[in-house]
Design a protein around this motif. Structure first.
Motif, PDB file in Angstrom:
ATOM      1  N   ASP A   1       0.848  -1.197   0.000  1.00 30.69           N
ATOM      2  CA  ASP A   1       0.000   0.000   0.000  1.00 30.69           C
ATOM      3  C   ASP A   1       0.883   1.246   0.000  1.00 30.69           C
ATOM      4  O   ASP A   1       1.556   1.535   0.993  1.00 30.69           O
ATOM      5  CB  ASP A   1      -0.900   0.004   1.234  1.00 30.69           C
ATOM      6  N   PRO A   2       0.935   1.985  -1.126  1.00 25.73           N
ATOM      7  CA  PRO A   2       1.796   3.169  -1.191  1.00 25.73           C
ATOM      8  C   PRO A   2       1.350   4.296  -0.262  1.00 25.73           C
ATOM      9  O   PRO A   2       2.089   5.270  -0.061  1.00 25.73           O
ATOM     10  CB  PRO A   2       1.696   3.592  -2.669  1.00 25.73           C
ATOM     11  N   GLU A   3       0.143   4.172   0.313  1.00 20.60           N
ATOM     12  CA  GLU A   3      -0.340   5.191   1.241  1.00 20.60           C
ATOM     13  C   GLU A   3       0.090   4.904   2.680  1.00 20.60           C
ATOM     14  O   GLU A   3      -0.035   5.770   3.550  1.00 20.60           O
ATOM     15  CB  GLU A   3      -1.880   5.252   1.179  1.00 20.60           C
ATOM     16  N   ASP A   4       0.598   3.699   2.913  1.00 19.58           N
ATOM     17  CA  ASP A   4       1.063   3.327   4.254  1.00 19.58           C
ATOM     18  C   ASP A   4       2.491   3.821   4.420  1.00 19.58           C
ATOM     19  O   ASP A   4       3.453   3.168   4.007  1.00 19.58           O
ATOM     20  CB  ASP A   4       0.988   1.809   4.420  1.00 19.58           C
ATOM     21  N   MET A   5       2.660   4.994   5.039  1.00 20.43           N
ATOM     22  CA  MET A   5       3.966   5.628   5.127  1.00 20.43           C
ATOM     23  C   MET A   5       4.954   4.842   5.980  1.00 20.43           C
ATOM     24  O   MET A   5       6.166   4.935   5.785  1.00 20.43           O
ATOM     25  CB  MET A   5       3.822   7.047   5.678  1.00 20.43           C
TER      26      MET A   5
ATOM     27  N   MET B   1       8.486   3.985   4.359  1.00 25.71           N
ATOM     28  CA  MET B   1       9.744   4.405   4.974  1.00 25.71           C
ATOM     29  C   MET B   1      10.685   3.218   5.161  1.00 25.71           C
ATOM     30  O   MET B   1      11.898   3.330   4.967  1.00 25.71           O
ATOM     31  CB  MET B   1       9.478   5.088   6.310  1.00 25.71           C
ATOM     32  N   LYS B   2      10.118   2.072   5.533  1.00 22.52           N
ATOM     33  CA  LYS B   2      10.946   0.875   5.673  1.00 22.52           C
ATOM     34  C   LYS B   2      11.534   0.454   4.322  1.00 22.52           C
ATOM     35  O   LYS B   2      12.692   0.034   4.240  1.00 22.52           O
ATOM     36  CB  LYS B   2      10.117  -0.258   6.263  1.00 22.52           C
ATOM     37  N   LEU B   3      10.722   0.584   3.271  1.00 24.78           N
ATOM     38  CA  LEU B   3      11.213   0.275   1.928  1.00 24.78           C
ATOM     39  C   LEU B   3      12.360   1.200   1.533  1.00 24.78           C
ATOM     40  O   LEU B   3      13.376   0.762   0.987  1.00 24.78           O
ATOM     41  CB  LEU B   3      10.086   0.407   0.903  1.00 24.78           C
TER      42      LEU B   3
ATOM     43  N   LEU C   1      10.768   7.476 -10.170  1.00 25.81           N
ATOM     44  CA  LEU C   1       9.386   7.008 -10.221  1.00 25.81           C
ATOM     45  C   LEU C   1       8.748   6.982  -8.831  1.00 25.81           C
ATOM     46  O   LEU C   1       7.556   7.268  -8.680  1.00 25.81           O
ATOM     47  CB  LEU C   1       9.325   5.598 -10.834  1.00 25.81           C
ATOM     48  N   HIS C   2       9.551   6.662  -7.841  1.00 25.77           N
ATOM     49  CA  HIS C   2       9.014   6.587  -6.484  1.00 25.77           C
ATOM     50  C   HIS C   2       8.621   7.968  -5.944  1.00 25.77           C
ATOM     51  O   HIS C   2       7.510   8.175  -5.454  1.00 25.77           O
ATOM     52  CB  HIS C   2      10.028   5.936  -5.555  1.00 25.77           C
ATOM     53  N   PHE C   3       9.546   8.915  -6.060  1.00 30.03           N
ATOM     54  CA  PHE C   3       9.289  10.222  -5.446  1.00 30.03           C
ATOM     55  C   PHE C   3       8.364  11.104  -6.276  1.00 30.03           C
ATOM     56  O   PHE C   3       7.649  11.941  -5.720  1.00 30.03           O
ATOM     57  CB  PHE C   3      10.616  10.942  -5.188  1.00 30.03           C
ATOM     58  N   TYR C   4       8.374  10.926  -7.592  1.00 26.16           N
ATOM     59  CA  TYR C   4       7.545  11.795  -8.416  1.00 26.16           C
ATOM     60  C   TYR C   4       6.203  11.164  -8.781  1.00 26.16           C
ATOM     61  O   TYR C   4       5.239  11.862  -9.053  1.00 26.16           O
ATOM     62  CB  TYR C   4       8.300  12.182  -9.696  1.00 26.16           C
ATOM     63  N   LYS C   5       6.134   9.839  -8.792  1.00 26.91           N
ATOM     64  CA  LYS C   5       4.894   9.160  -9.155  1.00 26.91           C
ATOM     65  C   LYS C   5       4.318   8.318  -8.021  1.00 26.91           C
ATOM     66  O   LYS C   5       3.239   7.747  -8.154  1.00 26.91           O
ATOM     67  CB  LYS C   5       5.126   8.258 -10.379  1.00 26.91           C
ATOM     68  N   GLY C   6       5.071   8.241  -6.931  1.00 25.93           N
ATOM     69  CA  GLY C   6       4.590   7.481  -5.782  1.00 25.93           C
ATOM     70  C   GLY C   6       4.618   5.975  -5.962  1.00 25.93           C
ATOM     71  O   GLY C   6       3.966   5.240  -5.216  1.00 25.93           O
TER      72      GLY C   6
END
Length: 334
Positions: A20-24, A28-30, A114-119
């Motif tokens: 879940d990309p909404e689970d911060m 953060m662990k990733l 892709l992670h920081f700009y597209k989540g």
């Protein structure tokens, strides 16, 4: 043993898609895991790159020629043979090191972007596992970190044409076939001259057993009609498997190293021109090359064996000749 990445990649992809990309907290662990592993990978790449450059400058294997498998083209039909490309060991290592650094850094930047700009978290999750695995399987990692040597064949390379199988091919930079393996054993029922010529035509991949079986004290110094080649000359120029022991056997049968062919070449000229290291060593060790002045013999163009080795850039053979000449001079002066 290579790991079948398919069995690892598919479960990782399936698991990564459930994140879940909404689970911060998970995100953060990733991030921590990804940046930790890849920081280590960057350090290792820097070390490997430095070692590759050092290898190219200092290693005795740098000019060693090897045969590397050419990866099959996408959408190409299944083939019953492999294609190889001949490269120098040092150049191949440096090329792979540069390719490793550029492709890995590009992949890292792309994944982080892709992670920081597209989540997107899938790519990051996958590379937490695949990044270290790819590094572990990299031949340069095995060579410079695990301490393996060129003799361990970390690239799954062939070291001579004699190791090719079936209808394997060697291609040039443009993909054109320049050599094809085939049945290279000389015809057993041919005349002695036919066997000699068949043996030479077989090049490095030839089986010299047929020629050797026909040699005796009467035929050992026979020559071909047109070019006046002897069996010793042919084997001295082949660079084939078993050439050293074959030359020693020829010596016992009475092979004459001073015989010249049509061009004025002796067996030593053949070894020097064709870059046969093992043949050159045996000729100097088992024949009276220096005392009989064979190393001084010049062909019709006025070139000595050493001249040919230098002209053809067969540096290892040239050094063998130079060392033998120096040893002979030293013995003479004592």
């Amino acid at each position: 043993m290579a790991v079948n990445k398919l069995f690892i990649t598919l479960p990782i992809i399936l698991a990564a898609r459930k994140i879940d990309p909404e689970d911060m907290e998970i995100v953060m662990k990733l991030r921590v895991a990804y940046f930790t592993f890849h920081a280590i990978i960057i350090v290792l790449m820097g070390y490997i790159y430095a070692q590759a450059m050092k290898f190219k400058k200092n290693s005795k294997h740098v000019d060693k020629k090897i045969l590397i498998v050419v990866p099959p083209q996408m959408l190409a039909g299944e083939e019953d043979h492999k294609k190889y490309k001949e490269v120098k060991y040092g150049e191949h290592i440096v090329s792979l090191a540069k390719q490793m650094v550029s492709s890995s850094l590009f992949g890292m930047v792309f994944t982080v972007g892709l992670h920081f700009y597209k989540g997107m978290t899938t790519g990051m999750a996958i590379n937490i596992i695949m990044g270290p695995l790819n590094m572990y399987e990299n031949p340069l990692f095995k060579l410079f970190v695990f301490g393996m040597t060129p003799d361990d064949r970390v690239f799954d390379e062939k070291i001579s044409r004699s190791e090719l199988e079936g209808s394997d091919k060697i291609v040039d930079e443009e993909g054109k076939v320049i050599y094809e393996a085939k049945a290279l054993k000389a015809v057993k029922n041919g005349t002695f001259e036919e066997v000699m010529l068949d043996t030479w035509d077989g090049s490095e991949a030839v089986d010299i057993s047929t020629l050797m079986s026909k040699l005796d004290s009467k035929t050992i110094n026979d020559t071909t009609k047109e070019n006046k080649w002897t069996p010793l000359m042919i084997v001295s120029g082949l660079k084939c498997r078993g050439d050293a022991s074959a030359i020693r056997q020829m010596k016992e049968l009475g092979a004459d190293v001073s015989i010249k062919d049509k061009e004025g070449w002796t067996a030593l000229h053949w070894a020097c021109f064709h870059g046969s290291i093992s043949a050159a060593k045996v000729l100097f060790a088992d024949f009276d090359i220096i005392s009989n002045g064979v190393h001084l013999v010049k062909d019709k163009d006025g070139k000595s064996p050493l001249d040919l080795a230098i002209a053809e850039k067969n540096d290892e053979v040239a050094k063998i000749v130079e060392d033998a000449i120096a040893a002979g001079e030293s013995k003479k002066n004592k």
